[in-house]
Design a protein around this motif. Structure first.
Motif, mmCIF file in Angstrom:
data_model
loop_
_atom_site.group_PDB
_atom_site.id
_atom_site.type_symbol
_atom_site.label_atom_id
_atom_site.label_comp_id
_atom_site.label_asym_id
_atom_site.label_seq_id
_atom_site.Cartn_x
_atom_site.Cartn_y
_atom_site.Cartn_z
ATOM 1 N N MET A 1 78.214 50.378 -61.685
ATOM 2 C CA MET A 1 78.388 51.828 -61.521
ATOM 3 C C MET A 1 77.019 52.500 -61.431
ATOM 4 N N ASN A 2 76.934 53.505 -60.599
ATOM 5 C CA ASN A 2 75.696 54.255 -60.436
ATOM 6 C C ASN A 2 75.894 55.654 -61.013
ATOM 7 N N PRO A 3 75.406 55.922 -62.244
ATOM 8 C CA PRO A 3 75.660 57.217 -62.899
ATOM 9 C C PRO A 3 75.149 58.399 -62.091
ATOM 10 N N VAL A 4 73.997 58.260 -61.447
ATOM 11 C CA VAL A 4 73.431 59.376 -60.699
ATOM 12 C C VAL A 4 74.281 59.674 -59.470
ATOM 13 N N GLN A 5 74.693 58.632 -58.745
ATOM 14 C CA GLN A 5 75.549 58.855 -57.578
ATOM 15 C C GLN A 5 76.874 59.482 -57.980
ATOM 16 N N GLU A 6 77.414 59.035 -59.109
ATOM 17 C CA GLU A 6 78.675 59.608 -59.589
ATOM 18 C C GLU A 6 78.501 61.085 -59.894
ATOM 19 N N LEU A 7 77.379 61.436 -60.509
ATOM 20 C CA LEU A 7 77.104 62.850 -60.793
ATOM 21 C C LEU A 7 76.919 63.650 -59.511
ATOM 22 N N GLN A 8 76.202 63.077 -58.539
ATOM 23 C CA GLN A 8 75.982 63.772 -57.281
ATOM 24 C C GLN A 8 77.293 64.059 -56.570
ATOM 25 N N THR A 9 78.222 63.094 -56.620
ATOM 26 C CA THR A 9 79.541 63.301 -56.014
ATOM 27 C C THR A 9 80.287 64.427 -56.727
ATOM 28 N N PHE A 10 80.213 64.410 -58.051
ATOM 29 C CA PHE A 10 80.850 65.465 -58.851
ATOM 30 C C PHE A 10 80.258 66.844 -58.528
ATOM 31 N N LEU A 11 78.930 66.932 -58.476
ATOM 32 C CA LEU A 11 78.266 68.214 -58.211
ATOM 33 C C LEU A 11 78.479 68.675 -56.772
ATOM 34 N N GLN A 12 78.583 67.734 -55.859
ATOM 35 C CA GLN A 12 78.858 68.102 -54.466
ATOM 36 C C GLN A 12 80.201 68.815 -54.375
ATOM 37 N N LYS A 13 81.192 68.321 -55.101
ATOM 38 C CA LYS A 13 82.506 68.976 -55.114
ATOM 39 C C LYS A 13 82.434 70.364 -55.741
ATOM 40 N N VAL A 14 81.646 70.482 -56.806
ATOM 41 C CA VAL A 14 81.473 71.794 -57.443
ATOM 42 C C VAL A 14 80.897 72.807 -56.443
ATOM 43 N N ILE A 15 79.885 72.388 -55.697
ATOM 44 C CA ILE A 15 79.248 73.278 -54.718
ATOM 45 C C ILE A 15 80.208 73.619 -53.584
ATOM 46 N N VAL A 16 80.881 72.608 -53.044
ATOM 47 C CA VAL A 16 81.826 72.847 -51.940
ATOM 48 C C VAL A 16 82.927 73.811 -52.383
ATOM 49 N N ASP A 17 83.470 73.602 -53.575
ATOM 50 C CA ASP A 17 84.516 74.501 -54.086
ATOM 51 C C ASP A 17 84.001 75.927 -54.199
ATOM 52 N N ALA A 18 82.748 76.091 -54.636
ATOM 53 C CA ALA A 18 82.177 77.437 -54.788
ATOM 54 C C ALA A 18 81.956 78.099 -53.430
ATOM 55 N N VAL A 19 81.466 77.342 -52.447
ATOM 56 C CA VAL A 19 81.253 77.903 -51.103
ATOM 57 C C VAL A 19 82.585 78.285 -50.474
ATOM 58 N N GLU A 20 83.594 77.418 -50.620
ATOM 59 C CA GLU A 20 84.919 77.710 -50.069
ATOM 60 C C GLU A 20 85.529 78.945 -50.734
ATOM 61 N N ALA A 21 85.310 79.093 -52.030
ATOM 62 C CA ALA A 21 85.822 80.268 -52.737
ATOM 63 C C ALA A 21 85.176 81.546 -52.199
ATOM 64 N N ASP A 74 77.488 82.577 -58.257
ATOM 65 C CA ASP A 74 78.439 83.493 -58.910
ATOM 66 C C ASP A 74 79.841 82.895 -59.006
ATOM 67 N N MET A 75 80.159 81.960 -58.100
ATOM 68 C CA MET A 75 81.491 81.351 -58.084
ATOM 69 C C MET A 75 81.608 80.150 -59.023
ATOM 70 N N ILE A 76 80.495 79.727 -59.636
ATOM 71 C CA ILE A 76 80.515 78.556 -60.513
ATOM 72 C C ILE A 76 80.592 79.014 -61.962
ATOM 73 N N ASP A 77 81.713 78.734 -62.598
ATOM 74 C CA ASP A 77 81.913 79.108 -64.002
ATOM 75 C C ASP A 77 81.494 77.932 -64.881
ATOM 76 N N THR A 78 80.272 77.952 -65.341
ATOM 77 C CA THR A 78 79.752 76.827 -66.121
ATOM 78 C C THR A 78 80.495 76.627 -67.445
ATOM 79 N N ASN A 79 81.121 77.684 -67.936
ATOM 80 C CA ASN A 79 81.845 77.565 -69.211
ATOM 81 C C ASN A 79 83.076 76.679 -69.089
ATOM 82 N N ASN A 80 83.622 76.582 -67.883
ATOM 83 C CA ASN A 80 84.857 75.829 -67.684
ATOM 84 C C ASN A 80 84.664 74.545 -66.874
ATOM 85 N N ILE A 81 83.417 74.159 -66.631
ATOM 86 C CA ILE A 81 83.160 72.923 -65.892
ATOM 87 C C ILE A 81 82.372 71.979 -66.787
ATOM 88 N N GLU A 82 82.998 70.860 -67.082
ATOM 89 C CA GLU A 82 82.392 69.872 -67.968
ATOM 90 C C GLU A 82 81.044 69.412 -67.414
#
Length: 559
Positions: A1-21, A74-82
């Motif tokens: 497992m590659n922890p950094v790649q896994e994090l990058q995939t997770f953060l990419q989704k966070v960014i895409v969700d925020a842009v789409e919102a 502004d679309m990223i709610d850090t309080n609700n994202i692990e």
């Protein structure tokens, strides 16, 4: 497992969700998202990761990058994202992402579970060949061959851990003009040692090793070869010498920690393969005749001038053999072919890639890693000559003097495209100024910690009962982050063909360990904290050893 790649995939989704919102709310207008990156910034103050999506989206959205970045954040709610602590905009529109430590506390369990497999990435299904050293079998292996051996073998190790199916190959230059000269040299020495007063060829191989080889031939054959026709005598001499030289190179490289999967004979290409490839290139219109020689139109592929492929005397050039050899590589089904050459072969790259393109292969699947020269120093003075033979210092002499570990580490720790000054005295020092000693001492020091713990009856608790979240000190967190980076470092080093990255990585990790050791006691009166720190030491030792394994360097438990 590659922890950094896994994090990058997770953060990419966070960014895409925020842009789409933002688009759904009518704040940003675009048709499609660009290929953006989530990368580790160079400066720690810029967060754990940074994203460039705002700059890439600016033209299509017809909006300033900084404004886009503000809307996304502004679309990223850090309080609700692990795992997210905060996200902020910097500079012209970079999105800097700061993580809390929860993701780091998952690293110890991962490394503890994987042990010597930590750093391995998923198999990618691609075959890669690394060809390196490939020295002429006419003399001893020298410093350039030594550096090539360390770089090539380390790169092959990296590619293996990055998920490739790797083959190491040595190309035996046992045909062509240099073998004719070698044969002339052998025959002359044989005749001289049998009492004939004949001059040595001006361009012959005058090293003592040739004399020694001929003496061994005489021990075996005596003067009986004098009675044979010259052609038969020369064949026996060169066959014996080549067999001996290849055995010497194989033995010396194995002693250096390099084991090849394939030893490929150039001679096999002269059994019709070279003629076949020349005929094919003729049919495709890439060869023309001039001055009774055949020329390859290498200028069509960016070369400065066309190149002779068949001499006027009807003998193929080295370039012709190289083309046939590389065609053979691709015919064997490799998806990626890597050659490690000396920097003096720079001019050969364009024509070699051009030849592959002319044969219908993708030239981008052939990569040439150029390697600069090595200068040996002792006490501030350049060392050019061997004490033993009076000629150039050989690889086996170097290993005998400084050891395999120091030799390999020193050869790899600088980028291949930079000149390397190899300090023999430094390589033998048992001090923190010696980089390989510094790293190996870190491993031995951790082993000593566990021996001390065992001596006082302390044993690390089971993994399930240890609380990594007790590791809160800055030095402890820095080690965890560095260990988390290891699988990604392997991927980057493979992709960029940069074996020196792993040497630099393990030096940094060793430095973080030494700093932590000097600031914080591992064996502690707080048993829970003691267990957490023992676990940190365990995974640090594992990662240092895995890094050294990649470099072909041992990880001693005592020093």
């Amino acid at each position: 497992m590659n922890p950094v790649q896994e994090l990058q995939t997770f953060l990419q989704k966070v960014i895409v969700d925020a842009v789409e919102a933002s688009r759904k709310q009518g704040l940003i207008d675009y048709q499609s998202l660009p290929d953006f990156v989530i990368e580790v910034p160079r400066e720690k103050g810029h967060g754990d990761f940074a994203c460039n999506i705002a700059m890439l989206l600016a033209r299509e959205a017809r909006m300033a990058p900084r404004k886009i970045a503000d809307l996304v954040v502004d679309m990223i709610d850090t309080n609700n994202i692990e795992r997210l602590e905060k996200v902020e905009v910097a500079g012209p529109g970079f999105i800097n992402i700061f993580l809390n430590n929860s993701w780091l506390y998952a690293i110890p369990s991962l490394v503890y579970t994987l042990e010597d497999q930590y750093g391995y990435n998923d198999r990618c299904g691609q075959r890669v060949q690394v060809e390196f050293v490939s020295a002429n079998p006419t003399g001893n292996l020298h410093m350039g061959n030594a550096r090539g051996g360390a770089i090539g073998d380390t790169l092959a190790n990296i590619l293996d851990r990055a998920g490739y199916e790797v083959e190491r190959e040595f190309y035996i230059n046992d045909a062509g003009n240099q073998i004719e000269i070698f044969t002339d040299s052998l025959e002359t020495r044989y005749l001289q040692l049998n009492g004939q007063d004949i001059p040595f060829p001006e361009n012959g191989y005058a090293g003592q090793d040739v004399v020694d080889t001929v003496k061994r031939i005489m021990t075996h054959y005596g003067a009986s070869l004098l009675k044979l026709p010259a052609r038969e005598r020369r064949r026996i001499l060169v066959d014996y010498a080549l067999q001996e030289k290849v055995a010497y190179m194989r033995r010396t490289l194995e002693n250096f920690g390099v084991d090849y999967d394939v030893w490929f004979s150039e001679k096999s290409l002269h059994e019709g393969k070279i003629e076949q490839v020349i005929d094919y290139l003729k049919e495709k219109g890439y060869i023309y005749e001039e001055d009774d020689a055949l020329w390859f139109k290498s200028t069509l592929f960016g070369d400065e001038k066309d190149e002779v492929i068949m001499r006027a005397n009807g003998l193929p050039t080295y370039f012709a053999a190289d083309i046939a050899y590389h065609q053979n590589k691709f015919e064997r089904g490799f998806d990626w072919v890597i050659n490690i050459w000396g920097a003096d072969h720079h001019g050969h790259i364009a024509r070699m890639k051009g030849a592959m393109q002319a044969l219908g292969y993708d030239p981008d699947k052939l990569d040439i890693l150029l390697m600069q020269l090595v200068r040996l120093y002792r006490g501030g003075n350049i060392v050019r000559m061997s004490k033993r033979t009076g000629t150039t210092v050989s690889l086996d002499e170097l290993v005998e003097e400084v050891g395999r570990d120091a030799a390999r580490f020193f050869f790899v720790m600088r980028s291949p495209d930079s000149h390397l000054d190899f300090d023999l005295e430094l390589a033998k020092q048992q001090s923190q100024e010696n980089p390989v000693y510094y790293v190996q001492y870190a491993h031995a020091r951790i082993c000593s910690i566990f021996r001390q713990a065992e001596a006082v009856g302390v044993k690390m608790a089971d993994m399930e009962s240890i609380e990594p979240s007790l590791l809160k000190e800055e030095e402890e967190l820095a080690i965890l982050r560095k260990i988390a980076d290891f699988p990604e470092e392997i991927c980057i080093a493979a992709r960029t063909m940069a074996p020196h990255r792993i040497a630099r990585y393990v030096l940094d990790l060793a430095g973080l360990f030494h700093s932590c050791y000097n600031h914080h006691r591992v064996l502690h009166q707080d048993q829970a904290l003691q267990n957490a720190r023992l676990l940190l030491m365990h995974i640090t030792r594992t990662t240092i050893k895995n890094s050294l394994d990649v470099l072909g360097v041992s990880a001693p438990e005592r020093m």
